[in-house]
Design an enzyme around this catalytic site. Structure first.
Site, PDB file in Angstrom:
ATOM      1  N   GLU A 245       7.858 -51.989  -9.898  1.00  0.00           N
ATOM      2  CA  GLU A 245       7.238 -52.144  -8.673  1.00  0.00           C
ATOM      3  C   GLU A 245       5.510 -52.391  -8.967  1.00  0.00           C
ATOM      4  O   GLU A 245       4.795 -51.496  -8.216  1.00  0.00           O
ATOM      5  CB  GLU A 245       7.443 -50.805  -7.823  1.00  0.00           C
ATOM      6  CG  GLU A 245       8.899 -50.622  -7.470  1.00  0.00           C
ATOM      7  CD  GLU A 245       9.432 -49.871  -6.570  1.00  0.00           C
ATOM      8  OE1 GLU A 245       8.379 -48.880  -6.291  1.00  0.00           O
ATOM      9  OE2 GLU A 245      10.501 -49.669  -5.741  1.00  0.00           O
TER      10      GLU A 245
ATOM     11  N   GLU B  49      17.373 -50.172  -7.732  1.00  0.00           N
ATOM     12  CA  GLU B  49      17.061 -49.101  -6.995  1.00  0.00           C
ATOM     13  C   GLU B  49      17.445 -49.468  -5.791  1.00  0.00           C
ATOM     14  O   GLU B  49      17.081 -50.492  -5.211  1.00  0.00           O
ATOM     15  CB  GLU B  49      15.601 -48.523  -7.059  1.00  0.00           C
ATOM     16  CG  GLU B  49      15.143 -47.854  -8.384  1.00  0.00           C
ATOM     17  CD  GLU B  49      13.747 -47.695  -8.244  1.00  0.00           C
ATOM     18  OE1 GLU B  49      13.208 -46.929  -7.137  1.00  0.00           O
ATOM     19  OE2 GLU B  49      13.029 -47.459  -9.387  1.00  0.00           O
TER      20      GLU B  49
ATOM     21  N   HIS C 180       6.820 -47.049 -15.748  1.00  0.00           N
ATOM     22  CA  HIS C 180       6.985 -46.490 -14.484  1.00  0.00           C
ATOM     23  C   HIS C 180       6.104 -45.710 -13.890  1.00  0.00           C
ATOM     24  O   HIS C 180       6.171 -44.438 -13.520  1.00  0.00           O
ATOM     25  CB  HIS C 180       8.489 -45.688 -14.573  1.00  0.00           C
ATOM     26  CG  HIS C 180       9.221 -45.576 -13.208  1.00  0.00           C
ATOM     27  ND1 HIS C 180      10.462 -46.179 -13.163  1.00  0.00           N
ATOM     28  CD2 HIS C 180       8.823 -45.199 -12.008  1.00  0.00           C
ATOM     29  CE1 HIS C 180      11.108 -45.862 -11.858  1.00  0.00           C
ATOM     30  NE2 HIS C 180       9.849 -45.342 -11.061  1.00  0.00           N
TER      31      HIS C 180
END
Length: 407
Positions: free
Chosen positions: A181, A374, A135
């Site tokens: 991401e 998210e 992350h």
């Protein structure tokens, strides 16, 4: 199309509005909550340096303590159980598990003890853990002793790290995410002027290969664990600014393909979107036939993070060679869109149309499930009481959830 969602506002969900097998939950990342930044042999991650040395955080806070969950996870999990949370997305810190980070280096058994404690406590509380391997907390040693994600060995370093996690935690985890991401870490990196139209694509390429390596080792060695593995991609929604303009319509689609398509299209087809290849040409690192074979099909599910929506016009200032110039689109907001006090646009239909785009582009003939991992709106709350009575976020969630129901 099957969809799950992770949000913390369980109280706003109307009973009966979602299918019985629809999963709601909460999410954190290790760097944001663990603290204990040098405890038990952990080494620095890049964000430790950014927060402490370069002051990238507005209030100058850092990663030394954060929420102190490293020492207080039992209390944290007890609170989650009290709130009725049944699903929890968390992450593991590479630099805690492997202090030297590289392929073949020693495992930190103190970290193994800690994460096994967390995962066991979650299961004992009736909470299903969903674990993210990465992350945005790159071990700093990979920059000091190499070239970070640009290092040709990065995919194999990540494969080894993933292998270690599967070995020590796999029987406690049924859902794994490789990266969170990767578009943000590629397209939005801090680059020198001469790197801005090459380095993003190289980093994206390396992260796709690293993802595929992690999935490969999981499927080769840990099939008996009967888990699932996928990737977290962010997706913003883009609509044409002028709905009568073919150029604006194409710019909106180009934005989506350069964002979510950059990473998901290779997993579904083995290669980049055609629009990226036609524009970026030789600056886009090509996959070998062997790499295409390994990348294609390397996900049991797709996880999406959605926060932003835009209206898009064709054209961009192309006097500087950058990733944005390749996308060649200018994004803006409709004046009637509401915004939070720090500028987040509140556009509930963005979630619906983003899911629809993904489904129609890649998933019509696929049974791969989608998780929304998210979603939300950021609001600055300077007073504690106002933060505890966060009606703006509750309102946003009330507006957004029905659009998901209708997908």
């Amino acid at each position: 199309m099957r969809i799950g969602i992770f949000i913390s506002l369980l109280a706003v969900v109307a009973e009966g509005a979602f299918p019985r097998n629809f999963s709601f939950g909460a999410a954190t990342s290790a760097l944001q909550i663990e603290g204990a930044w040098l405890a038990d042999n952990r080494t620095l991650a890049v964000w430790d340096n950014l927060a402490r040395v370069k002051r990238y955080v507005k209030d100058h806070s850092n990663t030394e303590h954060t929420c102190n969950s490293y020492y207080m996870y039992h209390q944290d999990i007890a609170l989650m159980k009290e709130y009725g949370i049944k699903h929890y997305r968390m992450s593991i810190q590479w630099s805690r598990v492997l202090p030297l980070a590289r392929n073949g280096t020693n495992v930190n058994m103190k970290a193994v003890e800690y994460y096994r404690g967390v995962l066991t406590a979650l299961r004992e509380a009736g909470i299903e853990p969903y674990v993210n391997l990465y992350h945005n907390d790159m071990p700093a040693v990979l920059f000091v002793e190499g070239n970070g994600r640009m290092d040709p060995e990065f995919p194999m370093h990540f494969r080894y790290y993933a292998d270690v996690c599967f070995q020590y935690f796999g029987e406690l985890v049924k859902y794994w995410f490789t990266f969170d991401e990767p578009w943000c870490q590629s397209a939005q990196g801090l680059y020198e002027a001469h790197e801005r139209n090459t380095k993003p694509y190289m980093i994206g390429y390396q992260m796709i290969l690293a993802h595929a390596e992690a999935v490969d080792v999981y499927r080769q060695k840990y099939e008996e664990q009967q888990g699932k593995i996928g990737i977290n991609l962010n997706i913003e929604m883009f609509w044409p600014n002028n709905t009568a303009s073919a150029a604006d319509k194409e710019a909106a689609r180009r934005n989506l393909m350069f964002q979510v398509g950059w990473f998901w299209n290779p997993i579904m087809t083995g290669d980049y979107p055609e629009v990226m290849k036609s524009i970026v040409k030789t600056r886009l690192p090509a996959f070998s036939d062997e790499q295409k074979k390994k990348v294609k099909g390397s996900a049991d599910f797709l996880a999406l993070n959605h926060y932003f929506s835009w209206v898009t016009s064709d054209g961009y200032n192309r006097s500087v060679n950058t990733y944005n110039a390749d996308v060649n689109a200018t994004n803006g907001r409709k004046p009637e869109w509401k915004r939070s006090n720090i500028g987040f646009s509140i556009v509930p239909e963005g979630m619906y149309d983003a899911l629809k785009f993904v489904h129609e582009t890649w998933m019509k003939d696929s049974s791969i499930p989608i998780f929304i991992t998210e979603n939300g709106v950021s609001i600055e709350e300077k007073e504690r009481e106002k933060g505890l009575n966060d009606t703006e976020t509750v309102s946003y969630t009330h507006l957004t959830l029905p659009t998901i129901c209708s997908v």
